[in-house]
Motif scaffolding. Structure first.
Motif, mmCIF file in Angstrom:
data_model
loop_
_atom_site.group_PDB
_atom_site.id
_atom_site.type_symbol
_atom_site.label_atom_id
_atom_site.label_comp_id
_atom_site.label_asym_id
_atom_site.label_seq_id
_atom_site.Cartn_x
_atom_site.Cartn_y
_atom_site.Cartn_z
ATOM 1 N N PHE A 1 0.791 -1.063 -0.122
ATOM 2 C CA PHE A 1 0.109 0.016 -0.102
ATOM 3 C C PHE A 1 0.838 1.134 -0.223
ATOM 4 N N SER A 2 1.862 1.353 0.918
ATOM 5 C CA SER A 2 2.665 2.630 0.783
ATOM 6 C C SER A 2 3.678 2.889 -0.210
ATOM 7 N N GLY A 3 3.941 1.474 -0.867
ATOM 8 C CA GLY A 3 4.630 1.618 -2.055
ATOM 9 C C GLY A 3 3.990 2.376 -3.198
ATOM 10 N N LEU A 4 2.661 1.613 -3.240
ATOM 11 C CA LEU A 4 1.942 2.056 -4.231
ATOM 12 C C LEU A 4 1.700 3.624 -4.333
ATOM 13 N N LEU A 5 1.421 4.027 -3.049
ATOM 14 C CA LEU A 5 1.155 5.424 -2.690
ATOM 15 C C LEU A 5 2.321 6.417 -2.993
ATOM 16 N N LEU A 6 3.625 5.862 -2.715
ATOM 17 C CA LEU A 6 4.614 6.614 -3.020
ATOM 18 C C LEU A 6 4.910 6.701 -4.412
ATOM 19 N N SER A 7 4.662 5.639 -5.126
ATOM 20 C CA SER A 7 5.038 5.651 -6.578
ATOM 21 C C SER A 7 4.077 6.579 -7.230
ATOM 22 N N ARG A 8 2.924 6.652 -6.586
ATOM 23 C CA ARG A 8 2.031 7.828 -7.297
ATOM 24 C C ARG A 8 2.540 9.280 -7.153
ATOM 25 N N HIS A 9 2.845 9.704 -6.003
ATOM 26 C CA HIS A 9 3.190 10.854 -5.348
ATOM 27 C C HIS A 9 4.484 11.183 -5.382
ATOM 28 N N GLY A 10 5.518 10.285 -5.102
ATOM 29 C CA GLY A 10 6.974 10.414 -5.018
ATOM 30 C C GLY A 10 7.063 11.715 -3.733
ATOM 31 N N SER A 11 8.127 12.716 -3.810
ATOM 32 C CA SER A 11 8.504 13.323 -2.900
ATOM 33 C C SER A 11 7.343 14.534 -2.673
ATOM 34 N N ALA A 12 6.415 14.541 -3.463
ATOM 35 C CA ALA A 12 5.516 15.676 -3.416
ATOM 36 C C ALA A 12 4.319 14.915 -2.487
ATOM 37 N N LEU A 13 4.533 13.830 -1.734
ATOM 38 C CA LEU A 13 3.262 13.138 -1.024
ATOM 39 C C LEU A 13 3.111 14.327 0.166
ATOM 40 N N ALA A 14 1.794 14.425 0.351
ATOM 41 C CA ALA A 14 1.360 15.234 1.597
ATOM 42 C C ALA A 14 0.116 14.236 2.230
ATOM 43 N N PRO A 15 -0.152 14.984 3.311
ATOM 44 C CA PRO A 15 -1.069 14.009 4.242
ATOM 45 C C PRO A 15 -2.521 13.767 3.534
ATOM 46 N N ALA A 16 -2.746 14.998 2.638
ATOM 47 C CA ALA A 16 -4.004 14.745 2.100
ATOM 48 C C ALA A 16 -4.059 13.520 0.967
ATOM 49 N N ALA A 17 -3.242 13.359 0.401
ATOM 50 C CA ALA A 17 -2.816 12.339 -0.626
ATOM 51 C C ALA A 17 -2.977 11.017 0.152
ATOM 52 N N VAL A 18 -2.241 10.895 1.495
ATOM 53 C CA VAL A 18 -2.267 9.742 2.141
ATOM 54 C C VAL A 18 -3.518 9.510 2.598
ATOM 55 N N GLU A 19 -4.459 10.403 3.184
ATOM 56 C CA GLU A 19 -5.544 10.194 3.710
ATOM 57 C C GLU A 19 -6.553 9.690 2.503
ATOM 58 N N ALA A 20 -6.481 10.208 1.387
ATOM 59 C CA ALA A 20 -7.111 9.896 0.264
ATOM 60 C C ALA A 20 -7.036 8.403 -0.350
ATOM 61 N N ALA A 21 -5.622 8.024 -0.349
ATOM 62 C CA ALA A 21 -5.504 6.600 -0.459
ATOM 63 C C ALA A 21 -6.038 5.749 0.626
ATOM 64 N N TRP A 22 -5.928 6.309 1.781
ATOM 65 C CA TRP A 22 -6.660 5.118 2.818
ATOM 66 C C TRP A 22 -8.206 4.975 2.488
#
Length: 324
Positions: free
Chosen positions: A59-80
């Protein structure tokens, strides 16, 4: 020396192998492990597979591949919401206590960091999924720790965040060829010096040369019922890794035979040692047992393999090895 790609594959395959090896020993004491199997030296389950540790790492790997260094809390919450909270649950019902608390809060409409306000914000649930951040930020422990904290902001707080940061930073250092002593130092550098996580990690590593019994005695709080404490699990994992001097087989089996949250401690030790030595160090029969995720915990992760995630995260980060 192993390439960045081979280290990436070693880290995430090592995580999945450690998870599968440790699952049968989860929540057991060493004496109970010995009574059932003697010393665990390989898979003791007929059909070994990863647990929530592997599926949340995917899950975290897919999330990171989608957003990279631009990852933000809102993106993590949306992925959850997209991949977990707004879907039908698997048989494991969303995994451990910290994940349950997070899902309940998200489903009530709470957002990060309020979604992390539950009784188990100090759990090892972030630590178990933090290795992909170290793979992505190879050679950049501080960046790996920063990204892990962003991921953890939805589900964890305090020591739960520190545990994830330590794992992410350690893997990032190992990915660049750092020796085990430097891997441990990188982990300690990103967490507060007076934190429970740092104190436990230092104690574990200080006695690692004396073996797993000494590591366990230095870290485990006798009689405490919860085995998913991030400061304990992370320290046991680093202690196993240090005791093995980075050797994959020894690190994972040391973690497994210490019991407690054995799937998580072995997964973290496997990620650290796999990043240190590369995928070739993982015994072939152990590696062959790891198939695509079954979705037992997270149905949305079914069909994804940890090696797919490793390859997603590593190609653009090919770089020269850092001398050890």
């Amino acid at each position: 020396m192993a390439s960045i790609r081979e280290r990436a594959r070693g880290a995430l395959l090592g995580l999945a192998v450690g998870d599968a090896l440790g699952a049968p020993a989860e929540n057991l004491r060493p004496s109970e492990i010995r009574a059932r199997w003697g010393r665990i030296t390989g898979f003791v389950a007929d059909n070994p597979s990863g647990t929530d540790d592997t599926e949340y790492a995917i899950f975290s790997g897919l999330l990171l591949s989608r957003h990279g260094s631009a990852l933000a809390p809102a993106a993590v919450e949306a992925a959850w919401h997209e991949w977990i909270a707004d879907r039908e649950e698997g048989p494991f019902r969303g995994a451990g206590f910290s994940e349950r608390g997070t899902l309940e809060n998200l489903r009530r409409g709470l957002a990060a960091p309020i979604s992390a306000q539950h009784r188990h914000a100090w759990s090892d649930g972030l630590a178990m999924r933090a290795a992909p951040y170290g793979v992505f930020a190879a050679g950049r422990p501080a960046e790996a720790a920063r990204l892990a904290a962003i991921d953890g902001s939805v589900s964890h707080d305090g020591e739960g965040i520190y545990g994830g940061q330590a794992v992410a930073a350690g893997v990032a250092a190992a990915m660049a060829g750092a020796p085990p002593t430097a891997v441990v130092a990188a982990a300690l550098a990103v967490v507060p010096d007076d934190s429970w996580t740092a104190r436990s990690l230092r104690r574990a590593v200080a006695v690692a040369h004396r073996g797993e019994r000494a590591v366990r005695s230095a870290v485990v709080i006798g009689g405490y019922p919860w085995t998913d404490l991030a400061p304990e699990a992370v320290a046991l994992a680093f202690g196993a890794y240090a005791a093995a001097d980075g050797d994959f087989r020894q690190a994972v089996l040391t973690a497994v035979n210490m019991g407690r949250d054995a799937d998580t401690t072995a997964a973290v030790a496997g990620a650290l040692a796999g990043a240190t030595q590369g995928a070739a160090a993982i015994p072939a029969d152990w590696a062959a047992a790891i198939g695509p995720a079954r979705g037992s915990c997270l149905p949305a992760m079914a069909g994804h393999h940890v090696l797919e995630i490793a390859d997603l995260l590593s190609p653009e980060h090919e770089q020269a090895e850092v001398p050890s």
